[in-house]
Design an enzyme around this catalytic site. Structure first.
Site, PDB file in Angstrom:
ATOM      1  N   HIS A  32      79.754 -23.649  42.105  1.00 14.87           N
ATOM      2  CA  HIS A  32      78.451 -24.304  42.221  1.00 14.87           C
ATOM      3  C   HIS A  32      78.583 -25.701  41.627  1.00 14.87           C
ATOM      4  O   HIS A  32      78.877 -25.865  40.447  1.00 14.87           O
ATOM      5  CB  HIS A  32      77.365 -23.513  41.483  1.00 14.87           C
ATOM      6  CG  HIS A  32      76.014 -24.174  41.558  1.00 14.87           C
ATOM      7  ND1 HIS A  32      75.117 -23.909  42.573  1.00 14.87           N
ATOM      8  CD2 HIS A  32      75.422 -25.097  40.747  1.00 14.87           C
ATOM      9  CE1 HIS A  32      74.029 -24.642  42.386  1.00 14.87           C
ATOM     10  NE2 HIS A  32      74.189 -25.364  41.287  1.00 14.87           N
ATOM     11  N   CYS A  33      78.370 -26.710  42.456  1.00 17.65           N
ATOM     12  CA  CYS A  33      78.527 -28.092  42.029  1.00 17.65           C
ATOM     13  C   CYS A  33      77.172 -28.649  41.617  1.00 17.65           C
ATOM     14  O   CYS A  33      76.244 -28.730  42.441  1.00 17.65           O
ATOM     15  CB  CYS A  33      79.132 -28.935  43.157  1.00 17.65           C
ATOM     16  SG  CYS A  33      79.443 -30.647  42.677  1.00 17.65           S
ATOM     17  N   VAL A  34      77.056 -29.041  40.355  1.00 21.52           N
ATOM     18  CA  VAL A  34      75.781 -29.573  39.864  1.00 21.52           C
ATOM     19  C   VAL A  34      75.511 -30.961  40.425  1.00 21.52           C
ATOM     20  O   VAL A  34      74.348 -31.390  40.488  1.00 21.52           O
ATOM     21  CB  VAL A  34      75.775 -29.608  38.328  1.00 21.52           C
ATOM     22  CG1 VAL A  34      75.852 -28.213  37.747  1.00 21.52           C
ATOM     23  CG2 VAL A  34      76.918 -30.474  37.778  1.00 21.52           C
TER      24      VAL A  34
ATOM     25  N   ASN B 165      73.869 -30.172  43.553  1.00 20.36           N
ATOM     26  CA  ASN B 165      72.847 -29.142  43.376  1.00 20.36           C
ATOM     27  C   ASN B 165      72.937 -28.086  44.479  1.00 20.36           C
ATOM     28  O   ASN B 165      71.929 -27.661  45.047  1.00 20.36           O
ATOM     29  CB  ASN B 165      71.443 -29.763  43.359  1.00 20.36           C
ATOM     30  CG  ASN B 165      70.380 -28.793  42.848  1.00 20.36           C
ATOM     31  OD1 ASN B 165      70.659 -27.956  41.991  1.00 20.36           O
ATOM     32  ND2 ASN B 165      69.175 -28.895  43.368  1.00 20.36           N
TER      33      ASN B 165
END
Length: 425
Positions: free
Chosen positions: A278-280, A283
């Site tokens: 999950h890439c912040v 998002n």
């Protein structure tokens, strides 16, 4: 489920009271309100201020109530469907980034302090939100505003100097547009695992007491689709092993059977095919459907950033080479605009260095046909070979050589149809 029920409640309220104008909205209590009335009926805020002035202790829930009221009332007028709720996490980058960069341009000591503290603050906020497993638009807002603000300074401060030609300006502009287009494509469906209706034999309804912390319960009932995994009997010799394998791939939150290499994201609350991480910064999850576009976003951003940094340094430090201008640029703080461009070049270099590390990890993982999620699990369970301080992780499960691994990566989006639960039994 809660978001869907809340949306249906808002739609029912709109149907009852009519269409909302651009400045109206339905608040968290289901009541019709107006943007201009954002400061009216603030009992929670009045009570908190009254207790503060009287030096009385605050109620345990007063601050959370005030935060909920403030976040619900900050709205942006919209053309249809009423005023839209504004996520407060997008505001700090819009205010802090220009202020800190302009402050850093005043003196080289302030620049060193700001450029050292800014990455630390971002990392602290990342670990703070990552520990709570909550979604935030802070990092996406910071990434987009950084790109937009750097491009604005390039147009307004660097290009008028005459050191940058129209061809170079067109190259930087094309890189910005390509990065945004790749980001939009990456923000699409990462490859969510969905329940195959053909595999559902029946729906069983369980009646139990309603629980507040279980979003799957609706009025004391819970409907669970019964697939072939539920009907599988343990009488056959291979039944126990098959049942254990199905139990490990069964997701109780999404109520689907995950295909191989799929994983559940606790932040997004969905299962994703070939989940990488999950890439912040976007998002969103990076999975089978958007992994290629995620890599394209990284490459296009890095090329645009490196090109822009080189052009800026060549303009503000013409007497130095590009490689040494970041470390030694005499007289750059004599003029404020030059100091601001130099500070932004340093900020872009820090961001570029972080993304270069991310790109390097992605290239190595793809070459060994391992996802970031699988690499972390293998290192945690000590079932993989690692080298170069953990950058290279080889699980030896799916790797078939670098060429075959990259061929599989480039063609995996064409295999988006996941196997149904009946195919896994």
């Amino acid at each position: 489920m809660k978001k869907r029920a809340k949306r249906e409640l808002i739609e029912e309220e709109e149907e009852k009271e009519g269409v909302l104008c651009c400045c109206e909205y339905v608040n968290r209590h289901g009541e019709r309100s107006h943007v201009a009335a954002c400061c009216c009926d603030c009992e929670d805020l009045d009570d908190a201020c009254d207790r503060f002035l009287k030096r009385a202790p605050q109620k345990p829930e007063s601050l959370s109530h005030v935060a909920a009221v403030v976040s619900d009332r900050i709205r942006v007028p919209w053309f249809w469907g009423g005023a839209r709720k504004l996520d407060l996490s997008i505001v700090p980058p819009l205010v802090l980034l220009p202020g800190l960069l302009h402050l850093a341009a005043l003196h080289f000591l302030l620049g060193a302090l700001v450029l050292t503290a800014l990455p630390g603050l971002v990392l602290w906020y990342y670990f703070f939100t990552h520990r709570k497993k909550g979604r935030t638009l802070f990092f996406l807002s910071l990434a987009l505003f950084s790109l937009a603000y750097m491009y604005y300074l390039f147009i307004s401060e660097v290009f008028p100097r005459g050191d940058v030609g129209e061809v170079e300006l067109a190259a930087v502009s094309s890189g910005v547009v390509l990065t945004l287009l790749a980001l939009v494509h990456t923000k699409r469906d990462p490859g969510i695992v969905r329940l195959d209706d053909r595999a559902v034999h029946s729906t069983v309804t369980y009646h139990s007491a309603a629980a507040d912390n279980d979003s799957s319960l609706n009025g004391g009932t819970r409907e669970v689709p019964m697939t072939a995994v539920h009907r599988m009997g343990p009488s056959e010799p291979d039944g126990l092993e098959l049942k254990e394998s199905s139990r490990r791939s069964w997701c109780p939150a999404c109520r689907v059977v995950r295909p191989p290499r799929a994983g559940h994201c606790r932040i997004c609350g969905v299962c994703v095919l070939r989940l990488d991480h999950h890439c912040v910064w976007i998002n969103n999850c990076v999975g089978q459907a958007n992994h290629r576009s995620f890599l394209l976003t990284l490459v296009s951003f890095l090329l645009t950033s490196l090109c822009g940094i080189g052009l800026v340094l060549r303009s503000v430090c013409p007497q130095q080479s590009v490689l040494t201008a970041l470390l030694y640029c005499p007289g750059v703080y004599d003029r404020y605009s030059s100091a601001l461009c130099f500070t932004c070049a340093w900020y872009s270099s820090i961001v570029t260095g972080g993304l270069l590390h991310l790109l390097l990890v992605q290239v190595i993982n793809i070459s060994y046909n391992v996802t970031e999620r699988e690499a972390r699990a293998a290192l945690r369970e000590r079932t993989a070979r690692s080298a170069c301080w953990g950058l290279v992780v080889d699980t030896g499960v799916y790797s078939r050589g670098p060429w075959s691994n990259w061929s599989e990566f480039m063609s995996m989006r064409d295999k988006l149809k996941p196997p149904s639960p009946t195919d896994l039994v």
